[in-house]
Write an enzyme that holds these catalytic residues in place. Structure first.
Site, PDB file in Angstrom:
ATOM      1  N   ASP A   1     -29.961  11.501  17.631  1.00  0.00           N
ATOM      2  CA  ASP A   1     -29.359  12.573  16.843  1.00  0.00           C
ATOM      3  C   ASP A   1     -27.873  12.276  16.653  1.00  0.00           C
ATOM      4  OD1 ASP A   1     -28.043  15.304  16.365  1.00  0.00           O
ATOM      5  OD2 ASP A   1     -30.174  15.820  16.301  1.00  0.00           O
ATOM      6  N   ILE A   2     -27.329  12.568  15.480  1.00  0.00           N
ATOM      7  CA  ILE A   2     -25.907  12.289  15.224  1.00  0.00           C
ATOM      8  C   ILE A   2     -24.983  13.304  15.891  1.00  0.00           C
ATOM      9  CG2 ILE A   2     -26.339  11.035  13.074  1.00  0.00           C
ATOM     10  CD1 ILE A   2     -25.345  13.588  11.593  1.00  0.00           C
TER      11      ILE A   2
ATOM     12  N   ASN B   1     -38.084  23.105  15.549  1.00  0.00           N
ATOM     13  CA  ASN B   1     -37.659  24.335  14.885  1.00  0.00           C
ATOM     14  C   ASN B   1     -38.382  24.445  13.543  1.00  0.00           C
ATOM     15  OD1 ASN B   1     -35.686  24.770  16.945  1.00  0.00           O
ATOM     16  ND2 ASN B   1     -34.374  23.298  15.911  1.00  0.00           N
TER      17      ASN B   1
ATOM     18  N   GLU C   1     -33.201  22.975  10.273  1.00  0.00           N
ATOM     19  CA  GLU C   1     -32.073  22.582   9.422  1.00  0.00           C
ATOM     20  C   GLU C   1     -32.416  21.491   8.419  1.00  0.00           C
ATOM     21  OE1 GLU C   1     -28.831  21.647  12.053  1.00  0.00           O
ATOM     22  OE2 GLU C   1     -28.504  23.753  12.542  1.00  0.00           O
ATOM     23  N   VAL C   2     -33.451  20.711   8.689  1.00  0.00           N
ATOM     24  CA  VAL C   2     -33.861  19.657   7.761  1.00  0.00           C
ATOM     25  C   VAL C   2     -35.305  19.931   7.358  1.00  0.00           C
ATOM     26  CG1 VAL C   2     -34.248  17.169   7.475  1.00  0.00           C
ATOM     27  CG2 VAL C   2     -32.310  17.979   8.844  1.00  0.00           C
TER      28      VAL C   2
ATOM     29  N   HIS D   1     -39.927  17.538  12.390  1.00  0.00           N
ATOM     30  CA  HIS D   1     -39.383  16.648  13.412  1.00  0.00           C
ATOM     31  C   HIS D   1     -39.387  17.329  14.769  1.00  0.00           C
ATOM     32  CE1 HIS D   1     -35.967  18.954  11.842  1.00  0.00           C
ATOM     33  NE2 HIS D   1     -35.335  18.758  12.996  1.00  0.00           N
TER      34      HIS D   1
ATOM     35  N   HIS E   1     -37.290  17.346  18.458  1.00  0.00           N
ATOM     36  CA  HIS E   1     -36.124  16.954  19.246  1.00  0.00           C
ATOM     37  C   HIS E   1     -36.612  16.642  20.649  1.00  0.00           C
ATOM     38  CE1 HIS E   1     -32.989  18.653  16.477  1.00  0.00           C
ATOM     39  NE2 HIS E   1     -34.031  19.374  16.091  1.00  0.00           N
TER      40      HIS E   1
END
Length: 125
Positions: free
Chosen positions: A39-40, A97, A105-106, A110, A112
């Site tokens: 993750d960035i 999420n 958010e995207v 995905h 995490h």
């Protein structure tokens, strides 16, 4: 900014662009079903995102539309990444999420993967 996890898939989302090689990532693992990368903006010492290679907007979309091979391949990839990062013995957390209230958010499904320190309570409060 949270996104609606029930809309149409946006092929210009950041993860779709990473999958196409248009944007870089710090890759941890890749196979025919999944891509895992750091993750960035990490929230733990180890914070890796695992994404399926198919165009799925949310967990609901993935679980309803992905083939059995895609689902099994993705789940196995998540487990392999956790093992490869040495997280099984100390423990880790998986979070996905979905939708606005879930904090997605995207608009690409995905997971995490968090680890590397005690993570505390599931949700604050």
């Amino acid at each position: 900014m949270p996104v609606d996890g029930t809309g149409a898939y946006d092929p210009q989302n950041v993860f779709a662009r990473i999958l196409r090689g248009e944007l870089p990532c710090r890759k941890v693992y890749e196979d025919e079903y999944a891509l895992a990368f750091h993750d960035i903006a990490p929230k733990a010492p180890i914070h890796v995102l695992v994404i399926p290679k198919g165009a799925y907007i949310s967990f609901a979309d993935f679980s309803a539309q992905a083939s059995e091979a895609e689902i099994a391949g993705f789940i196995r990839a998540v487990g392999k990444v956790a093992r490869d990062l040495g997280l099984e013995a100390p423990g880790y957390r998986l979070v996905s999420n979905t939708g606005i209230e879930g904090g997605q958010e995207v608009p690409h499904f995905h997971v995490h993967l968090f680890g590397g320190r005690p993570l505390g309570a599931m949700l604050p409060g």
